[in-house]
Write an enzyme that holds these catalytic residues in place. Structure first.
Site, PDB file in Angstrom:
ATOM      1  NE  ARG A   1     -17.273   4.421  -2.549  1.00 37.29           N
ATOM      2  CZ  ARG A   1     -18.486   4.025  -2.135  1.00 37.29           C
ATOM      3  NH1 ARG A   1     -19.542   4.142  -2.917  1.00 37.29           N
ATOM      4  NH2 ARG A   1     -18.650   3.482  -0.936  1.00 37.29           N
TER       5      ARG A   1
ATOM      6  CB  CYS B   1     -13.942   2.472   7.799  1.00 39.51           C
ATOM      7  SG  CYS B   1     -15.613   1.798   7.913  1.00 39.51           S
TER       8      CYS B   1
ATOM      9  CG  HIS C   1     -13.577  -2.826   6.712  1.00 42.00           C
ATOM     10  ND1 HIS C   1     -12.438  -2.119   6.411  1.00 42.00           N
ATOM     11  CD2 HIS C   1     -14.590  -1.909   6.754  1.00 42.00           C
ATOM     12  CE1 HIS C   1     -12.754  -0.829   6.268  1.00 42.00           C
ATOM     13  NE2 HIS C   1     -14.049  -0.683   6.465  1.00 42.00           N
TER      14      HIS C   1
END
Lengths: 212, 212, 212, 212
Positions: free
Chosen positions: C91, C144, C168
């Protein structure tokens, strides 16, 4: 024919449209209850000029009700506002670059004014036509609250027979096509606002029949 | 005429309607590109029966594409799902009271299947008709993901020539009239799903012209 | 003494710190269960170099477990991830300006890998020390997930006896002092991650006592 | 030694603790600036009794400042409130089952009162000790706003020399261990509130040195 003044704002913060004005102009010219005509007026998103343009519009159309609309990005419902407060505290600059912080709107005005609109009937009328709605307890501290407070202060200090108030609206779907933020389509929001305006005019007392 | 199977779910968790089924039945019977007819099928929101009903529907209508829809309350966009994963982990009981935790869907199936649908063209087609859309990276671990995984596993293990996948949809506005959660009106979501289905069928290679 | 490798990322997207690395280095050097020492390693937030640095660290410290940490701004809990998926869909650009879209991580790798860590015991252990936690079903599609998938693919293709996975973490409070986003203080998150690592090492079978 | 009265509420809506009271009692008895002692008082979450208990506490300790704390589940920051408004509109029943709707708090009181606390210095002081903070523009319309308005009305109608105001606080982490809602640990919130109280007492003019 009496008049309901419905205002919306010009776009701000880089947006190319403002749902509040799109809704107002969609409803412009409509007649409600065979007695009220909606007049739409676009206000600048600027502290220095919004009030004067609002006063001019009021003077020009002699409205029975004034309902100001504003965009509240992130909200999911049409939200008639309960209270205007006497403060400007701008998180971002307005369309003229002004960004006052913690300043009163009126040096001698009261802390707040409650809306003169029938909030709960408006919410029920909006929901009844299938549009999400709720009463909101804050109109923020930017130009929306400024116009709301200014309107109420004007009505009170001039003893005007005007039902005045403010309603925030969510983003239009056009604004959030690729953004994770809630939005509603223009036609649906216009339908909800129309229902709200009808609830406002239905709250007026019937006029006495004049007989001679 | 070829078939696109569009499934939706029955309501669950106390809701009286499920937007996924409302959309599917709204589009039922429509013809796309003069060549594809949409057949709608409602699936139970239950682990024990959803798969068999899906298989029956596939056997019965021999679809060229299967697009399963499901409700994702809280989302703001139509979200074609990227991946189905081999797990059931139910946060709430399904409509038959079953609530498996951390169980595989298939003992010998792979960890995941990617959607066979053209995700990005679907998103663009949905946005092009004015409806918010984005690719989603998780279909959860409840009946939605279960049906998605089951569909993909069925397609792969039976070598079916079916473009299969899943799309989550937000609440309908009817569900959130008095709730602070995002929703979109049924007609708008149906328009977006129709555009997505069109993007799916447009991704199919042209058929060879048969000459004799 | 055996080793648990705990990785964190360098800051990205204009942030000056990354809670994942702050946590990892806070725990660096600690000994758990008299048998495991935590070794911390900072990874670049970049697709082109993160994998090699991870492999080097694994080769250098021969860990019994590898737990990669990453920042998930907006989350409210520590979230052990359930599944890594074979996709990059950035993104935003990574720290070297790369922004791949819809590309597989491994041309011949499987769609997904489940975490090899004991997810539910980790969540319970974190909550037991007073820190919010939940299993997450998506690690996203940025660096990630890339590191998570790469780790799992490396473990599987090299038949390594390593318990590998990803967790996370929310923003640190330092990052959200003036921002309407959830955050947790570093010491609390470090406490939660320590408890999670303890749950991981407690899941290992006891070593057979060697007698002669 | 002068007094700062710090109030918190008893738990409500099924919770077993209320962070506002946990913070107040944590700080109870502390001395600030060698001159102010914090006295903590727990108020009932009930419209019928909260005001009287507040008045008693004020009468009993003769405070120089009164800072009422309340829980705002879902917020991420400590939020000194800007304004109290003259309305009760209860979304849920209070702890005695009362749920007034759209009723004024005071028949002849003004629409609103601004906080008498130094809002911006409080926010800066809270952030300076590493705790998220922001000014809030609405204290809602439940018991929190009721106590806030009641306090301000009492101060104004009795001409008391009291710096009065209200601050909302997020959930404690204990309340959200397994819930997707933001929370902050008690010690961090207590640290932030202490810094806010210090900002309040530092805003008082120095006392004239008495010479004889």
């Amino acid at each position: 024919m009496e008049t309901v003044l419905l205002t919306g704002f010009e776009p701000f913060q880089g947006e190319v449209l403002n749902p509040s004005w799109e809704i107002a102009r969609t409803l412009s010219g409509e007649t409600l209850a065979n007695r009220f005509r909606i007049v739409a007026k676009r206000l600048p998103t600027a502290f220095s000029t919004a009030a004067d343009e609002l006063y001019s519009a009021i003077e020009s159309v002699h409205p029975r009700a004034v309902i100001c609309l504003g965009e509240a990005g992130g909200r999911t419902q049409l939200t008639p506002e309960r209270v205007a407060i006497n403060i400007i505290d701008a998180r971002i600059p307005d369309n003229q670059g002004a960004q006052p912080q913690d300043e009163p709107i009126s040096q001698d005005g009261p802390v707040g004014y409650f809306s003169l609109l029938p909030l709960r009937p408006m919410v029920e009328a909006i929901q009844a036509v299938g549009v999400p709605a709720a009463i909101s307890d804050t109109a923020g501290t930017f130009v929306c609250n400024y116009v709301f407070y200014t309107l109420m202060h004007h009505i009170h200090t001039h003893n005007l027979q005007i039902a005045g108030g403010f309603m925030h609206v969510p983003y239009m779907t056009e604004q959030v096509l690729a953004k994770k933020a809630p939005g509603l389509p223009l036609d649906l929001m216009a339908k909800g606002v129309r229902a709200a305006v009808e609830a406002v005019v239905q709250s007026f007392p019937e006029r006495p029949t004049l007989m001679c």
